[in-house]
Every structure is written in C-alpha cells, then in structure tokens.
Design a protein around this motif. Structure first.
Motif, short mmCIF file in Angstrom:
data_model
loop_
_atom_site.label_atom_id
_atom_site.label_comp_id
_atom_site.label_asym_id
_atom_site.label_seq_id
_atom_site.Cartn_x
_atom_site.Cartn_y
_atom_site.Cartn_z
N LEU A 34 12.89 -15.47 -39.94
CA LEU A 34 13.58 -16.59 -40.59
C LEU A 34 13.24 -16.64 -42.07
N LEU A 40 16.05 -23.07 -42.19
CA LEU A 40 16.46 -22.16 -41.12
C LEU A 40 15.84 -22.57 -39.80
N GLU A 41 16.55 -22.29 -38.74
CA GLU A 41 16.02 -22.46 -37.39
C GLU A 41 16.71 -21.46 -36.48
N GLY A 42 16.02 -21.08 -35.41
CA GLY A 42 16.58 -20.11 -34.49
C GLY A 42 16.10 -20.36 -33.07
N ASP A 43 16.87 -19.88 -32.12
CA ASP A 43 16.58 -20.08 -30.70
C ASP A 43 16.17 -18.77 -30.04
N TYR A 51 16.18 -13.59 -30.98
CA TYR A 51 17.02 -14.72 -31.37
C TYR A 51 18.39 -14.61 -30.71
N SER A 56 20.48 -17.24 -31.49
CA SER A 56 21.23 -17.95 -32.52
C SER A 56 20.30 -18.27 -33.68
N VAL A 57 20.79 -18.10 -34.89
CA VAL A 57 20.05 -18.47 -36.09
C VAL A 57 20.99 -19.31 -36.95
N ARG A 58 20.47 -20.42 -37.45
CA ARG A 58 21.26 -21.33 -38.28
C ARG A 58 20.55 -21.51 -39.62
N LEU A 86 20.66 -8.96 -39.26
CA LEU A 86 20.54 -9.84 -38.11
C LEU A 86 21.85 -10.00 -37.35
N SER A 87 22.97 -9.88 -38.03
CA SER A 87 24.25 -10.17 -37.40
C SER A 87 24.93 -8.95 -36.78
#
Length: 173
Positions: free
Chosen positions: A73, A102-105, A122, A124-126, A157-158
């Motif tokens: 992150l 930033l935060e991610g799951d 991860y 999801s990353v926002r 990352l994407s």
C-alpha cells in the motif's frame, strides 16, 4: 533552474527526451535483497537503504515495523505521489498538497493454507487522492487520468506480471 513542486523542469524534460529518443534507456531493472532477522522480521536493502519489515502482534510478529502487505500500500501511495508531483510539474501545475489514503482487503485463510475460495493476497485496493492546487478541476482530472494510466506500481497491482521465484539450496558447513 525553473522548478515546480520541487521538480527541476530542465532535468525532467531531459529525462523524457532521452527516453523518447532512445527507448532502450527506458528499460530499467530494480533490485532489492531481503534477509530474515528472526521471527517474522526481515530487513530489505534497496540501493543502500535498509527497511525493516515485521508483522503485527495478532499475526505472530512483534509489531516493530510495517508488514509486507502494508508496504505494498505504501509503495502504491508513494508511486502515486511521485506521479502527481512530476506530471503536474511537467504540465505547469503547482500543487500545494498531495495526500493519498489507501486500504486493501486480504483473506487470511488462503495465506494459512486453510480451505478458501479466495487466493491469498489483496482482493481489492482502494486509494483516495487529495490534491490542493489553484488550477481548475478539469486540469486536476486530466492530471489524475495521466497519473493513474502510467503508475508503475498501480499497473503492476492491477495486472498479472511474470513472477519467477527460484529456490537455491545452500548447505551450511
């Protein structure tokens, strides 16, 4: 030398021109070396800089440093900051503030090898980007589109990248 956002415009323009005129100069390789420091701690050396990594107490660590997924992150946030400051400078946009939250799951059962429909890592990353500038929202949106389309960490990352992790056995004497 003219500067915007702490970026030397002449140097920035020369780098862009060099890569444009000689694309082979744009092909770079980056390195890091990581050594175990006991428990869940490790230390990475990157261009002579040392970075300590650990896990939080509730994941078996001593909570003395960020963990690897937090560093991801941080890497994304830092990459975005570089992208905004550099691209804004080259566009003639002065920025007074850049902040990225930033935060991610992550699904831990997969990491522990427990049955799970979700792969570890991860899911999801926002990121929320806060920019302060005197330019209009249309210019900031143009900057935003440029940065998100060219962020090396964001794009890494994407999408899938080739990953080769080789085990090299070493004998102790």
């Amino acid at each position: 030398m003219p500067e915007i956002n702490g970026i030397n415009l002449e140097v920035g323009q020369k780098i862009i021109e060099t890569v444009r005129d000689n694309p082979e100069f744009g092909k770079t390789m980056w390195r890091a070396r990581t050594v175990w420091k006991g428990g869940t701690k490790s230390e990475s050396e990157i261009r002579g800089f040392k970075v300590l990594i650990d896990e939080p107490i509730d994941l078996g660590g001593t909570d003395e440093a960020p963990n690897p997924v937090e560093m991801i992150l941080s890497a994304l946030g830092s990459c975005l900051v570089v992208g905004y400051s550099l691209n804004a400078a080259m566009m003639g946009i002065e920025l007074q503030k850049i902040e990225v939250e930033l935060e991610g799951d992550i699904d831990l059962p997969g990491f522990f090898g427990l049955p799970s429909d979700v792969l570890p890592g991860y899911t999801s990353v926002r990121a929320k980007v806060f920019l302060k500038s005197s330019v209009g929202l249309d210019k900031l949106e143009e900057l935003h589109q440029r940065v998100t389309a060219t962020s090396p960490v964001g794009l890494t990352l994407s999408k899938s990248v080739n990953l080769d992790v080789e085990l090299v056995k070493r004998r102790t004497a």
